[in-house]
Design a protein around this motif. Sequence first.
Motif, PDB file in Angstrom:
ATOM      1  N   ALA A   1       0.717  -1.180  -0.174  1.00 27.45           N
ATOM      2  CA  ALA A   1       0.182  -0.113   0.115  1.00 27.45           C
ATOM      3  C   ALA A   1       0.897   1.170  -0.087  1.00 27.45           C
ATOM      4  N   VAL A   2       1.884   1.138  -0.347  1.00 28.69           N
ATOM      5  CA  VAL A   2       3.091   2.555  -0.589  1.00 28.69           C
ATOM      6  C   VAL A   2       2.729   2.993  -1.738  1.00 28.69           C
ATOM      7  N   GLY A   3       2.189   2.351  -2.769  1.00 29.45           N
ATOM      8  CA  GLY A   3       1.755   3.058  -3.994  1.00 29.45           C
ATOM      9  C   GLY A   3       2.702   2.456  -5.331  1.00 29.45           C
ATOM     10  N   LYS A   4       3.125   1.333  -5.190  1.00 30.91           N
ATOM     11  CA  LYS A   4       4.113   0.656  -6.035  1.00 30.91           C
ATOM     12  C   LYS A   4       3.446   0.403  -7.630  1.00 30.91           C
ATOM     13  N   THR A   5       2.046  -0.139  -7.290  1.00 30.74           N
ATOM     14  CA  THR A   5       1.285  -0.408  -8.636  1.00 30.74           C
ATOM     15  C   THR A   5       0.617   0.882  -9.003  1.00 30.74           C
ATOM     16  N   SER A   6       0.271   1.828  -8.303  1.00 33.66           N
ATOM     17  CA  SER A   6       0.005   3.316  -8.756  1.00 33.66           C
ATOM     18  C   SER A   6       0.939   4.133  -9.424  1.00 33.66           C
TER      19      SER A   6
ATOM     20  N   TYR B   1      -6.156   0.788 -11.710  1.00 29.15           N
ATOM     21  CA  TYR B   1      -4.837   0.205 -11.492  1.00 29.15           C
ATOM     22  C   TYR B   1      -5.338  -1.196 -10.665  1.00 29.15           C
ATOM     23  N   LYS B   2      -6.325  -1.343 -10.242  1.00 26.31           N
ATOM     24  CA  LYS B   2      -6.476  -2.509  -9.469  1.00 26.31           C
ATOM     25  C   LYS B   2      -6.502  -3.848 -10.552  1.00 26.31           C
TER      26      LYS B   2
ATOM     27  N   ASN C   1       6.923   8.142  -1.740  1.00 29.49           N
ATOM     28  CA  ASN C   1       5.789   8.381  -2.527  1.00 29.49           C
ATOM     29  C   ASN C   1       4.466   9.000  -1.467  1.00 29.49           C
ATOM     30  N   LYS C   2       3.645   9.684  -2.137  1.00 30.02           N
ATOM     31  CA  LYS C   2       2.543  10.526  -1.834  1.00 30.02           C
ATOM     32  C   LYS C   2       2.823  11.730  -1.123  1.00 30.02           C
TER      33      LYS C   2
ATOM     34  N   ASP D   1       1.886  14.357  -2.310  1.00 28.81           N
ATOM     35  CA  ASP D   1       0.261  15.048  -2.219  1.00 28.81           C
ATOM     36  C   ASP D   1      -0.247  15.228  -0.854  1.00 28.81           C
TER      37      ASP D   1
ATOM     38  N   ALA E   1       2.190   9.309  -7.120  1.00 29.80           N
ATOM     39  CA  ALA E   1       1.634   8.808  -8.090  1.00 29.80           C
ATOM     40  C   ALA E   1       0.180   9.461  -8.527  1.00 29.80           C
ATOM     41  N   LYS E   2      -0.393  10.229  -7.508  1.00 30.49           N
ATOM     42  CA  LYS E   2      -1.674  10.922  -7.606  1.00 30.49           C
ATOM     43  C   LYS E   2      -1.499  12.332  -8.622  1.00 30.49           C
TER      44      LYS E   2
HETATM   45  P1  G3D Z   1       0.996  -0.922  -3.538  1.00 33.00           P
HETATM   46  O1  G3D Z   1       1.024  -1.349  -4.852  1.00 33.00           O
HETATM   47  O2  G3D Z   1       2.165  -0.703  -3.025  1.00 33.00           O
HETATM   48  O3  G3D Z   1       0.185  -2.154  -2.778  1.00 33.00           O
HETATM   49  P2  G3D Z   1      -1.275   0.761  -4.367  1.00 33.00           P
HETATM   50  O4  G3D Z   1       0.133   0.211  -3.415  1.00 33.00           O
HETATM   51  O5  G3D Z   1      -0.700   1.492  -5.617  1.00 33.00           O
HETATM   52  O6  G3D Z   1      -2.247  -0.341  -4.308  1.00 33.00           O
HETATM   53  O7  G3D Z   1      -1.546   1.920  -3.476  1.00 33.00           O
HETATM   54  C1  G3D Z   1      -2.231   1.825  -2.268  1.00 33.00           C
HETATM   55  C2  G3D Z   1      -3.233   2.867  -1.894  1.00 33.00           C
HETATM   56  O8  G3D Z   1      -2.579   4.039  -1.860  1.00 33.00           O
HETATM   57  C3  G3D Z   1      -4.412   3.292  -2.837  1.00 33.00           C
HETATM   58  O9  G3D Z   1      -5.429   3.729  -2.030  1.00 33.00           O
HETATM   59  C4  G3D Z   1      -3.693   4.202  -3.873  1.00 33.00           C
HETATM   60  O10 G3D Z   1      -4.879   4.935  -4.383  1.00 33.00           O
HETATM   61  C5  G3D Z   1      -3.029   5.053  -2.663  1.00 33.00           C
HETATM   62  N1  G3D Z   1      -1.993   5.904  -3.451  1.00 33.00           N
HETATM   63  C6  G3D Z   1      -0.972   5.492  -4.116  1.00 33.00           C
HETATM   64  N2  G3D Z   1      -0.062   6.442  -4.608  1.00 33.00           N
HETATM   65  C7  G3D Z   1      -0.619   7.558  -3.841  1.00 33.00           C
HETATM   66  C8  G3D Z   1      -0.166   8.892  -3.814  1.00 33.00           C
HETATM   67  O11 G3D Z   1       0.829   9.283  -4.645  1.00 33.00           O
HETATM   68  N3  G3D Z   1      -1.076   9.690  -3.363  1.00 33.00           N
HETATM   69  C9  G3D Z   1      -2.292   9.499  -2.521  1.00 33.00           C
HETATM   70  N4  G3D Z   1      -2.843  10.409  -2.178  1.00 33.00           N
HETATM   71  N5  G3D Z   1      -2.525   8.001  -2.577  1.00 33.00           N
HETATM   72  C10 G3D Z   1      -1.749   7.051  -3.335  1.00 33.00           C
HETATM   73  P3  G3D Z   1      -6.628   2.808  -1.869  1.00 33.00           P
HETATM   74  O12 G3D Z   1      -7.703   3.818  -1.041  1.00 33.00           O
HETATM   75  O13 G3D Z   1      -7.268   2.407  -3.035  1.00 33.00           O
HETATM   76  O14 G3D Z   1      -6.152   1.631  -1.058  1.00 33.00           O
END
Ligand code: G3D
Length: 187
Positions: free
Chosen positions: A16-21, A35-36, A120-121, A123, A153-154
Amino acid sequence: MAEKYSFKVIIIGPGAVGKTSLLNRFVHDEFSLKYKLTIGVDFLTKTLEYESDKFVKLHIWDIGGQEKFKFLHRSFYDGAFGALVVFDLTRHRTFINMKEWISEMHSIIHTDIPSIIIGNKTDLLPETGQIIDKNEVEQYAEKQGCIYIETSAKTGENVEKAFLELTHQMIKKMGKIVKNSKENLKN
Ligand code: G3D
Ligand code: MG
């Protein structure tokens, strides 16, 4: 479009750190629930123009749902030539866990591969405030011989920059390998 090189790149780090995003932002220029759908896909491919008229093909592997299954990690790391190691700027624990990912990578891949540490994140920082000491991360990155980049990633901030920086490091390393092997052939 002729690509000179093709590299396997891995994205690792806690859940959940945002790798996939980040991958989705870079490859599809999107940040959405779509992305899911990429979960379960082994890798995405993107051709990147790293210098004017010079292209490289990146095969970017997302550890996806396999974060918890350490016995699968060996084959995931196999053949990787570069790594993005991600933590979440809003959760301190993920910075600690990210270091464990780097240790694991070193224990599996015995040579150093070009790596970028990503916080990451960005924002969310105006909301949460600075939770993790940036100097500490920079010092840690320097010790590892890595560059540290903060992304979102957002919003897309610095995402392309992180991939481009990694690509330049991989190209440089590949250049050295090619040069050494040519010299070895001569000797
Ligand atoms: P992972 O692949 O590392 O497990 P994901 O992480 O890409 O699935 O992202 C986990 C959650 O963090 C997701 O939220 C996603 O929308 C959010 N996220 C990823 N990158 C960012 C970012 O740069 N900014 C913000 N604000 N959120 C981010 P959900 O709610 O879908 O679990
Ligand atoms: Mg994921």
